[in-house]
Design a protein around this motif. Structure first.
Motif, mmCIF file in Angstrom:
data_model
loop_
_atom_site.group_PDB
_atom_site.id
_atom_site.type_symbol
_atom_site.label_atom_id
_atom_site.label_comp_id
_atom_site.label_asym_id
_atom_site.label_seq_id
_atom_site.Cartn_x
_atom_site.Cartn_y
_atom_site.Cartn_z
ATOM 1 N N UNK A 153 28.124 11.999 -12.636
ATOM 2 C CA UNK A 153 27.453 13.246 -13.917
ATOM 3 C C UNK A 153 26.575 12.257 -14.959
ATOM 4 N N UNK A 154 26.651 11.138 -14.662
ATOM 5 C CA UNK A 154 25.459 9.981 -15.093
ATOM 6 C C UNK A 154 23.985 9.950 -14.755
ATOM 7 N N UNK A 155 23.233 10.535 -15.805
ATOM 8 C CA UNK A 155 21.396 10.830 -15.139
ATOM 9 C C UNK A 155 20.428 9.694 -15.355
ATOM 10 N N UNK A 156 20.026 8.949 -13.815
ATOM 11 C CA UNK A 156 19.042 6.947 -14.551
ATOM 12 C C UNK A 156 17.759 7.366 -13.490
ATOM 13 N N UNK A 157 17.003 7.431 -14.534
ATOM 14 C CA UNK A 157 15.654 8.111 -13.451
ATOM 15 C C UNK A 157 14.828 5.987 -13.416
ATOM 16 N N UNK A 158 14.468 6.075 -12.639
ATOM 17 C CA UNK A 158 13.394 4.704 -12.042
ATOM 18 C C UNK A 158 12.264 4.645 -11.898
ATOM 19 N N UNK A 159 11.641 3.920 -12.113
ATOM 20 C CA UNK A 159 9.928 4.641 -11.822
ATOM 21 C C UNK A 159 9.143 2.667 -11.692
ATOM 22 N N UNK A 160 8.441 2.805 -10.942
ATOM 23 C CA UNK A 160 7.234 1.583 -11.042
ATOM 24 C C UNK A 160 5.676 1.617 -10.741
ATOM 25 N N UNK A 161 5.453 1.080 -10.768
ATOM 26 C CA UNK A 161 3.760 0.622 -10.276
ATOM 27 C C UNK A 161 2.849 2.058 -10.630
ATOM 28 N N UNK A 162 3.645 2.164 -12.658
ATOM 29 C CA UNK A 162 2.590 3.326 -13.452
ATOM 30 C C UNK A 162 1.225 2.820 -13.489
ATOM 31 N N UNK A 163 1.386 0.631 -12.951
ATOM 32 C CA UNK A 163 -0.130 0.459 -13.694
ATOM 33 C C UNK A 163 -0.223 -0.025 -11.696
ATOM 34 N N UNK A 186 -0.394 5.748 -7.204
ATOM 35 C CA UNK A 186 -0.758 5.329 -5.870
ATOM 36 C C UNK A 186 -2.597 5.422 -5.609
ATOM 37 N N UNK A 187 -3.003 5.758 -6.324
ATOM 38 C CA UNK A 187 -4.308 5.423 -6.928
ATOM 39 C C UNK A 187 -4.504 3.915 -7.281
ATOM 40 N N UNK A 188 -4.557 3.890 -8.221
ATOM 41 C CA UNK A 188 -4.009 3.016 -8.473
ATOM 42 C C UNK A 188 -4.318 1.403 -7.883
ATOM 43 N N UNK A 189 -2.997 1.491 -7.384
ATOM 44 C CA UNK A 189 -2.337 0.833 -6.230
ATOM 45 C C UNK A 189 -3.840 1.060 -5.429
ATOM 46 N N UNK A 190 -4.058 1.478 -4.626
ATOM 47 C CA UNK A 190 -5.373 1.450 -3.422
ATOM 48 C C UNK A 190 -6.556 0.589 -4.046
ATOM 49 N N UNK A 191 -6.360 0.825 -5.562
ATOM 50 C CA UNK A 191 -7.616 -0.579 -6.165
ATOM 51 C C UNK A 191 -7.126 -1.470 -6.159
ATOM 52 N N UNK A 222 -6.266 -6.308 2.130
ATOM 53 C CA UNK A 222 -4.881 -6.235 1.233
ATOM 54 C C UNK A 222 -4.313 -7.223 0.640
ATOM 55 N N UNK A 223 -6.013 -8.291 0.271
ATOM 56 C CA UNK A 223 -5.618 -9.514 0.173
ATOM 57 C C UNK A 223 -6.530 -9.722 -1.964
ATOM 58 N N UNK A 224 -5.697 -10.926 -2.368
ATOM 59 C CA UNK A 224 -6.083 -11.221 -3.206
ATOM 60 C C UNK A 224 -6.713 -12.693 -3.590
ATOM 61 N N UNK A 225 -8.027 -12.909 -3.549
ATOM 62 C CA UNK A 225 -8.792 -13.702 -4.093
ATOM 63 C C UNK A 225 -9.362 -14.209 -4.981
ATOM 64 N N UNK A 246 0.519 -1.418 -0.759
ATOM 65 C CA UNK A 246 -0.154 -0.361 0.192
ATOM 66 C C UNK A 246 1.211 1.726 -0.020
ATOM 67 N N UNK A 247 0.331 2.671 -0.453
ATOM 68 C CA UNK A 247 0.804 3.802 -0.750
ATOM 69 C C UNK A 247 1.021 3.757 0.910
ATOM 70 N N UNK A 248 0.551 4.035 2.542
ATOM 71 C CA UNK A 248 1.292 3.690 3.433
ATOM 72 C C UNK A 248 1.846 3.118 3.801
ATOM 73 N N UNK A 249 2.065 2.369 3.629
ATOM 74 C CA UNK A 249 3.394 0.606 3.599
ATOM 75 C C UNK A 249 4.723 1.410 3.352
#
Length: 481
Positions: free
Chosen positions: A90-100, A143-148, A358-361, A52-55
């Motif tokens: 000097x070398x710039x790196x961008x990393x992101x996660x969970x855009x879905x 984070x909103x998508x992650x919430x649901x 916060x579980x999947x069935x 979760x976003x809070x965690x």
């Protein structure tokens, strides 16, 4: 993008954070974490694939100095998007996660990376990486998508199809970061369908890579060639963890996706998709693989091991195909009133997210029947010589669940009954844990083995039940004495 499992060989590398140089076409350096070493790295507050976003926020504050944390902005529902800065090179790196929002494995790996990056113990390798690189992390971009546990954001927009119009606030914030930070390399972390597989090995596509094209003509530019070179090194490391489980993500040009946007603008963008792996339903093993891939990439970039190359080796990576099932029953004998023949049966599932727990069935269903010789199952049963028999509905309807305690479920299964009806409302529990398929009295029950039906059937030899599949879960039939 998006039980029990059949065992595949798993390769563990002996180490304590060591340098491994491949004598391969692409010489490389890698960080590889054994079980013992990784136990000192893993962020232990996360034991399932759900975060979760809070965690996540608590973990970030636990491991990252406040001076390194900025708020990139806020989501549609007001949740902060964090921008975490590490290193000063000097070398710039961008990393992101969970855009879905329903693709969390990369976020878990980033929490491990943050812990490792900020551990007090001295590490010349770690210090070297952060001296040569400036890294910006955006964990959980949606984070909103992650919430649901939804793919899209709160307004229903797929962020990774919004690089052009930027109608979603999250897309706009990511684009603003790209324009201000001007990364030379980018890594986007996703999850893919666990039923995707490697057509050459018939194993799950546990890790898939992609270097997007800069245009619809599938042309090349310097950024794409650099991304391909990085993928070539990461692939070798991934193979040590998930042998036979590496594929190329289908790379049709999508003009509105961020990977294509970055490649067009000379940022070498690498897409990493995490699929499924044997006995890893919560993706804790694949989380570790992601962590090692990230550190491998950072080390390679810090030491400038990336040189633009041709695409031949990348193009040899097989494209993932939809080949997988949760369970495959192979070579079962099936009888009708007129015919007897052998069939394979493959089952899959859909998942329902419980926002409170916060579980999947999982709800299992029969996905296909026929020849599955070119497919893989996370669990496979050889039913040669066994008769597959549809489970039947027990003729008596029960009033309450307490009445079921007086019923010997093994006796019912032995008599061919897999389903019972009950008038009392089914409590909020996972039906997959029941030895019988328990349904409401008003539910219509189909006694058969048909596509889309819930898998409830028996495997029989000489008139005796050998094993049962109830609610899609296989178990050997051992009647109590």
């Amino acid at each position: 993008m998006n039980s029990k499992y059949k065992p595949h060989a798993r390769v563990f590398i002996s180490f304590a954070f060591t340098i491994f140089v491949s004598a391969n076409l692409y010489a490389q350096t890698s960080l590889v974490a054994t079980d013992s070493a990784y136990q000192n790295i893993v962020e232990r507050s996360f034991t399932s694939q759900i975060i979760t976003h809070t965690e996540m926020s608590k973990a970030i504050r636990r491991w990252v100095p406040v001076s390194r944390i900025d708020t990139l902005g806020f989501s549609s529902e007001g949740r902060p998007l964090y921008k975490i800065s590490i290193g000063s090179g000097p070398i710039r790196i961008l990393i992101w996660s969970q855009m879905h929002g329903n693709e969390p494995t990369g976020t878990l790996a980033l929490m491990d990376l943050l812990k490792w990056a900020n551990q007090s113990s001295n590490s010349s390798l770690r210090n070297d990486i952060f001296r040569k690189l400036s890294i910006v992390l955006v964990p959980m971009l949606n984070p909103d998508g992650a919430q649901q546990f939804n793919r899209n954001n709160a307004t229903g927009i797929d962020i990774n199809r919004d690089a052009k119009s930027q109608q979603a606030i999250e897309s706009l914030l990511l684009n603003q970061l790209i324009e201000s930070f001007k990364p030379q390399y980018a890594i986007s972390l996703h999850d893919q369908n666990i039923y995707l597989g490697n057509p050459d090995t018939q194993r799950p596509a546990s890790i898939s890579f992609m270097a997007a094209y800069p245009n619809a003509n599938r042309g090349q530019n310097h950024a794409r060639l650099r991304a391909i070179s990085l993928i070539a090194q990461l692939k070798q490391i991934a193979e040590t963890y998930v042998p036979g489980g590496i594929t190329r993500y289908e790379d049709a040009y999508i003009e509105t996706a961020f990977d294509e946007y970055l490649i067009r603008n000379n940022t070498a963008s690498v897409l990493i998709e995490t699929g499924g792996f044997t006995n890893d339903p919560q993706k804790q093993y694949l989380r570790r693989v992601n962590f090692n891939l990230l550190v491998t990439a950072l080390e390679a970039l810090a030491n400038q091991r990336i040189r633009p190359t041709d695409t031949k080796e990348y193009d040899k990576i097989p494209v993932s195909q939809l080949l997988g099932y949760d369970l495959i029953i192979r070579n079962a004998t099936y009888r009708t009133s007129k015919y007897e023949y052998q069939i394979d049966i493959g089952t899959r599932h859909t998942s329902q997210y419980n926002t409170t727990q916060n579980t999947l069935s999982n709800q299992y269903y029969i996905a296909t029947k026929g020849d599955l010789s070119n497919a893989f199952g996370y669990q496979e049963i050889d039913a040669t010589g066994l008769l597959i028999v549809p489970g039947r509905l027990y003729p008596k309807t029960f009033d309450t669940f307490s009445q079921l305690s007086n019923i010997n479920s093994d006796s019912l299964l032995g008599a061919g009954y897999t389903t019972v009806k009950i008038k009392e409302q089914n409590p909020a529990s996972d039906s997959n844990q029941n030895s019988l398929n328990i349904v409401n009295a008003k539910v219509r029950v189909n006694e058969g083995i048909e596509i889309a039906q819930e898998p409830n059937f028996l495997l029989v030899r000489n008139g005796k039940v050998v094993s049962v599949i109830v609610n899609g879960i296989y178990r050997t039939y051992c009647p109590s004495r």
